[in-house]
Design an enzyme around this catalytic site. Structure first.
Site: not given
Ligand code: SAH
Ligand code: SF4
Length: 309
Positions: A47, A60, A67, A71, A74, A119, A148, A171, A173, A290
């Site tokens: 997507e 984006c 991935c 995490c 996510c 990632e 990112s 990222s 957090h 996100c």
């Molecule tokens: N893998 C990379 C890029 C994709 S994720 C990374 O983790 O940075 C893009 C962004 O969305 C990251 O900052 C991630 O931490 C955030 N993200 C993931 N799940 C989320 C959620 N449920 N609510 C808000 N932000 C989230």
């Molecule tokens: Fe992958 Fe980024 Fe989601 Fe973590 S936040 S699972 S690195 S896409």
């Protein structure tokens, strides 16, 4: 390219594929966010999301199908890893989305963020090549492109070596290792102090900007005591902080922090000299926000059943 001799044209045809993404679905959110679901040549799905604001149109893009990082907050992470995207598949998200935007919105893409599925710094060869093509081939300014990462240290160091001023988002957090480990398994392999020294290299490599992404989850990482270590980290690498209200996902029952708590964080950070902003949630109604991209699960739920033998 009829200006080339036939044997050269044939050699080109044998050596290269012109990747065209097949559009599987387009969804438009009430707030104008547009999510494209693309079907790749081997049947995988990814997507990408167009996010219009008053001044910009941000795209984006995804760097992997799925991935592997897992995490906990996510949806992409919960879906697991399918495969790396090729350079062509990354760049084609841009060319196809730009065509769509110019046709339907009458405007072109101004900014690109590698914040879709995957990632990016775990798919470095394809991502580096795609950065070069987007920047040199399509003339998207390096400062308008943000990569990112969840903290892949060798990838951060490689990006620091590049002469172009691509932006980096970490990222984060959580500003302390123990808490971060409960959200991000990679913290075990690349703990915060190691990530921080890579960020310092990046910060010192010439006019490059770092942003911390901080997804705020109620009762998980929004305690006021976390602000002091966050300020310290941000100051050490001159980072800008983006506070993102957690977007609910189907796999666990966390909720976003209350709005006043997020505002509180932003105000205290700003008062202490750390530029911080609350990132407005976009496209939640179409699961385009996100962390909500989960093309594979979406398609599996909705794909018509194959006839049984
Ligand atoms: N893998 C990379 C890029 C994709 S994720 C990374 O983790 O940075 C893009 C962004 O969305 C990251 O900052 C991630 O931490 C955030 N993200 C993931 N799940 C989320 C959620 N449920 N609510 C808000 N932000 C989230
Ligand atoms: Fe992958 Fe980024 Fe989601 Fe973590 S936040 S699972 S690195 S896409």
């Amino acid at each position: 390219m009829t200006d080339l001799p036939l044997n050269e044209r044939n050699a080109l045809k044998d050596s290269f594929i012109l990747t065209e993404l097949e559009k599987a679905r387009v969804e438009v959110s009430q707030d104008g966010t547009v999510k494209h679901l693309w079907c790749l040549s081997d049947g995988e799905f990814i997507e990408s999301v167009l996010i219009p604001t008053r001044k910009r149109l941000t795209l984006c893009i995804s760097s992997q199908a799925g991935c592997a990082m897992g995490c906990t907050f996510c949806a992409t992470g919960w879906g697991g890893f399918q495969r790396q995207l090729t350079t062509g598949e990354i760049v084609s998200q841009y060319s196809a989305s730009r065509r769509w935007a110019e046709h339907h919105l009458g405007t072109t893409i101004s900014n690109i963020v590698y914040m879709g599925m995957g990632e990016p710094l775990s798919n470095r060869k394809a991502v580096h090549d795609s950065l070069s093509i987007l920047n040199q081939g399509y003339a998207v300014g390096a400062r308008r492109i943000t990569v990112s990462t969840v903290g892949v240290v060798p990838g951060i160091l490689e990006l620091a070596e590049r002469p172009e001023q691509f932006r980096l988002a970490l990222s984060l957090h959580a500003p302390i290792s123990e808490l971060r480990l409960s959200l991000i398994p990679l913290e075990k392999r690349h703990p915060l102090p190691e990530v921080l020294s890579a960020l310092k290299r990046f910060n010192q490599s010439g006019g490059k900007r770092i942003t911390f992404e901080y997804t705020m989850i109620r009762g998980v990482n929004d305690a006021l005591e976390l602000i002091a270590p966050l300020v310290e980290l941000a100051r050490s690498v001159e980072a800008y902080v983006n506070l993102i209200p957690f977007n609910p996902i189907p796999y666990q029952n966390w909720e976003p922090s209350e709005h006043h708590r997020i505002k509180n964080f932003a105000e205290i950070l700003n008062k202490q000299g750390v530029p911080a902003a609350i990132r407005e949630t976009r496209g939640r109604d179409i699961d385009a926000a996100c962390g909500q991209l989960k093309a594979r699960a979406l398609v599996q739920l909705e794909r018509p059943r194959e006839p049984e033998d």
